[in-house]
Design an enzyme around this catalytic site. Structure first.
Site, short mmCIF file in Angstrom:
data_model
loop_
_atom_site.label_atom_id
_atom_site.label_comp_id
_atom_site.label_asym_id
_atom_site.label_seq_id
_atom_site.Cartn_x
_atom_site.Cartn_y
_atom_site.Cartn_z
N HIS A 50 0.67 -1.26 -0.01
CA HIS A 50 -0.09 0.01 -0.02
C HIS A 50 1.01 1.28 -0.12
O HIS A 50 2.35 1.24 0.18
CB HIS A 50 -0.89 -0.02 1.19
CG HIS A 50 -0.22 -0.04 2.69
ND1 HIS A 50 -0.19 -1.20 3.35
CD2 HIS A 50 0.41 1.28 3.24
CE1 HIS A 50 0.60 -0.57 4.50
NE2 HIS A 50 0.86 0.73 4.35
P1 TYD Z 1 -2.58 -4.30 7.33
O1 TYD Z 1 -2.67 -2.67 6.48
O2 TYD Z 1 -2.86 -5.13 6.46
O3 TYD Z 1 -0.88 -4.40 7.70
P2 TYD Z 1 0.37 -4.41 6.77
O4 TYD Z 1 0.61 -2.88 6.27
O5 TYD Z 1 1.67 -4.68 7.82
O6 TYD Z 1 0.27 -5.50 5.72
O7 TYD Z 1 -3.25 -4.06 8.68
C1 TYD Z 1 -3.65 -5.17 9.35
C2 TYD Z 1 -5.04 -4.96 10.16
O8 TYD Z 1 -4.58 -4.10 11.24
C3 TYD Z 1 -5.86 -4.19 9.28
O9 TYD Z 1 -7.22 -4.85 9.59
C4 TYD Z 1 -5.90 -2.73 9.81
C5 TYD Z 1 -5.56 -2.97 10.98
N1 TYD Z 1 -4.67 -1.72 11.64
C6 TYD Z 1 -5.21 -0.98 12.74
O10 TYD Z 1 -6.52 -1.01 13.42
N2 TYD Z 1 -4.41 0.13 13.07
C7 TYD Z 1 -3.23 0.31 12.66
O11 TYD Z 1 -2.47 1.33 13.02
C8 TYD Z 1 -2.70 -0.54 11.41
C9 TYD Z 1 -1.23 -0.24 10.95
C10 TYD Z 1 -3.60 -1.54 10.99
#
Ligand code: TYD
Length: 135
Positions: A50
Site C-alpha cells: 500500500h
Molecule cells: P495491514 O494494513 O494489512 O498491515 P500491513 O501493512 O503490515 O500489511 O493491517 C492489518 C490490520 O490491522 C488491518 O485490519 C488494519 C489494522 N490496523 C489498525 O487497526 N491500526 C493500525 O495502526 C494499523 C497499522 C493496522
C-alpha cells in the site's frame, strides 16, 4: 531516485548493553501519534502493499531483519533493515512492501498520524494514478 532516508538513532552502549533514543521532532521530523509493531511473520510473507496519501513513518527492526521494497511509481529499491538503532524514514506517496523476515523479527513503526483507512491506497494502479497526479 526513490526518496527515503536512513536515520541513525542515538545509542548509549556500555558493558550493560545498549540504550537507543528516538525523540519526536528532533531525531525524526514529525510528532509521533501512533506506534505499531509487527512480529511473527514468516520469511516469505509479503506485507504492506500500500501507499499513504499523507502519512509519514519511521520504521526499524527492533529485533532481526527484513527487506523493505519502496516504489515511487518510477523506480523500485530494496532497503534491508537489520539494525535496532537505524530507522527508515519514508514520506507519503511511496508504495511499500516488506518481506524476507528473519526468525524473531520485530518491525517497529512510528507514524505521524492516527490510523485512518482513508489515507491508504491499497491498489497499485490507483497508486500509480495518484503518484502521477500529485507529483
Ligand atoms: P495491514 O494494513 O494489512 O498491515 P500491513 O501493512 O503490515 O500489511 O493491517 C492489518 C490490520 O490491522 C488491518 O485490519 C488494519 C489494522 N490496523 C489498525 O487497526 N491500526 C493500525 O495502526 C494499523 C497499522 C493496522
Amino acid at each position: 531516485m526513490v526518496e527515503y532516508k536512513l536515520v541513525d538513532f542515538r545509542t548509549f552502549g556500555d558493558n550493560r548493553g545498549n540504550l537507543v533514543t528516538i525523540e519526536a521532532e528532533q531525531d525524526i521530523p514529525f510528532k509521533v501519534n501512533r506506534v505499531y509493531y509487527i512480529y511473527g511473520s514468516e520469511k516469505e510473507i509479503v506485507r504492506g502493499k500500500h501507499a499513504h496519501k499523507e502519512l509519514e513513518q519511521v520504521i526499524f527492526c527492533a529485533s532481526g531483519s527484513c527487506d523493505f521494497i519502496l516504489d515511487d511509481g518510477k523506480e523500485r529499491v530494496t532497503v534491508h533493515l537489520d539494525k535496532p538503532n537505524q530507522g527508515l524514514y519514508i514520506k507519503n506517496n511511496i508504495w511499500r512492501e516488506f518481506t524476507n523476515f528473519s526468525e524473531g523479527c520485530v518491525v517497529m513503526v512510528l507514524a505521524s498520524n492516527h490510523y485512518d483507512e482513508a489515507d491508504y491506497i491499497r491498489n497499485y494502479d490507483d497508486f500509480l494514478k495518484f503518484a502521477k497526479e500529485n507529483y
